[in-house]
Write an enzyme that holds these catalytic residues in place. Sequence first.
Site, mmCIF file in Angstrom:
data_model
loop_
_atom_site.group_PDB
_atom_site.id
_atom_site.type_symbol
_atom_site.label_atom_id
_atom_site.label_comp_id
_atom_site.label_asym_id
_atom_site.label_seq_id
_atom_site.Cartn_x
_atom_site.Cartn_y
_atom_site.Cartn_z
ATOM 1 N N ASP A 1 0.810 -1.216 0.000
ATOM 2 C CA ASP A 1 0.000 0.000 0.000
ATOM 3 C C ASP A 1 0.844 1.267 0.000
ATOM 4 O OD1 ASP A 1 0.936 -0.576 2.546
ATOM 5 O OD2 ASP A 1 -1.030 -0.802 3.452
ATOM 6 N N ASN B 1 -7.366 -3.551 14.337
ATOM 7 C CA ASN B 1 -8.755 -3.891 14.004
ATOM 8 C C ASN B 1 -8.827 -5.051 13.016
ATOM 9 O OD1 ASN B 1 -7.796 -2.690 11.720
ATOM 10 N ND2 ASN B 1 -9.277 -1.012 11.668
ATOM 11 N N HIS C 1 -7.025 -5.232 10.207
ATOM 12 C CA HIS C 1 -6.766 -4.887 8.802
ATOM 13 C C HIS C 1 -5.462 -5.515 8.320
ATOM 14 C CE1 HIS C 1 -4.686 -0.850 10.022
ATOM 15 N NE2 HIS C 1 -3.755 -1.716 9.724
ATOM 16 N N GLU D 1 -9.605 -2.170 5.575
ATOM 17 C CA GLU D 1 -10.213 -1.958 6.886
ATOM 18 C C GLU D 1 -11.468 -2.832 7.041
ATOM 19 O OE1 GLU D 1 -8.806 -0.260 9.130
ATOM 20 O OE2 GLU D 1 -7.516 1.199 8.151
HETATM 21 C C1 F6R Z 1 1.621 -1.719 6.182
HETATM 22 C C2 F6R Z 1 0.276 -2.236 6.281
HETATM 23 C C3 F6R Z 1 -0.494 -2.304 7.555
HETATM 24 C C4 F6R Z 1 0.332 -2.721 8.769
HETATM 25 C C5 F6R Z 1 -0.523 -2.769 10.033
HETATM 26 C C6 F6R Z 1 0.285 -3.092 11.267
HETATM 27 O O1 F6R Z 1 2.092 -1.766 4.839
HETATM 28 O O2 F6R Z 1 -0.230 -2.587 5.275
HETATM 29 O O3 F6R Z 1 -1.560 -3.197 7.386
HETATM 30 O O4 F6R Z 1 0.921 -3.972 8.540
HETATM 31 O O5 F6R Z 1 -1.148 -1.534 10.216
HETATM 32 O O6 F6R Z 1 1.140 -2.023 11.532
HETATM 33 P P1 F6R Z 1 2.279 -2.119 12.645
HETATM 34 O O7 F6R Z 1 3.272 -3.112 12.158
HETATM 35 O O8 F6R Z 1 2.868 -0.728 12.679
HETATM 36 O O9 F6R Z 1 1.610 -2.536 13.914
#
Ligand code: F6R
Length: 241
Positions: free
Chosen positions: A67, A136, A138, A143
């Site tokens: 992303d 959550n 995701h 989301e």
């Molecule tokens: C990042 C992404 C997000 C993260 C998720 C966890 O490219 O796609 O889905 O993997 O938000 O983030 P952290 O590792 O910061 O807890």
Amino acid sequence: MRFIVTKDYNDMSRKAANIISAQIITKPNCVLGLATGSTPVGTYKQLVEWYNKGDLDFSEVSTVNLDEYKGLDHDNDQSYYYFMMNNLFKHVNIDLSRTHVPDGTEPNPEKACADYEKIVKSYGGIDLQLLGLGHNGHIGFNEPSDNFAKVTHCVDLTESTIKANARFFEKIEDVPTQAYTMGIGTIFKAKRILLIASGKDKAEIVKKAFCGPIDPQVPASILQLHPDVTVVLDEDAASLL
Ligand code: F6R
């Protein structure tokens, strides 16, 4: 699904890096799907260390990231491209023309997303997709929703995500309000998936996503249906399993 429970964050990072290394060694021209966020930082650090020791060669590897924020260019230190450059790409012998992050500077979402799907397809699919896990549930920027989005698409960031991100920007108006993300379908097509999570604060969602019902309100729960998923957790993240 295979679960590997590790001692702590460093141990989780090393085990995840081991799985990625094995992929690169057994298929030097593999396609890696990559993630940003805080969780994979240690994994990338370990890969760079092994590269510096001469144990890894990225020269034939291609990468596609999950992303990117819409509106941020490569030089913006909050862009995911910048993150990948600084945490991995500039430290190893990867051919930058084979590294891909959705184009945040493309103002037309349909074009940005269709172009990105084409890039992923042109490589014949992803051999190993690395994922983090949002609180959550995701994965990527998919989301909680009423259905599982299939392909790369543009998402409106939630008010709470915008507020949470505000600390990284000078003023709240600078925080991106939209992002481009691979869809659940794009992720699901990867041949193998490696999900990493660490910390007590992830324990609840780890349990919900992998021991609860498959539900688009918990996007990662769909991974229960994928034939080849390895989940590497530290003891804290695994504490409710
Ligand atoms: C990042 C992404 C997000 C993260 C998720 C966890 O490219 O796609 O889905 O993997 O938000 O983030 P952290 O590792 O910061 O807890």
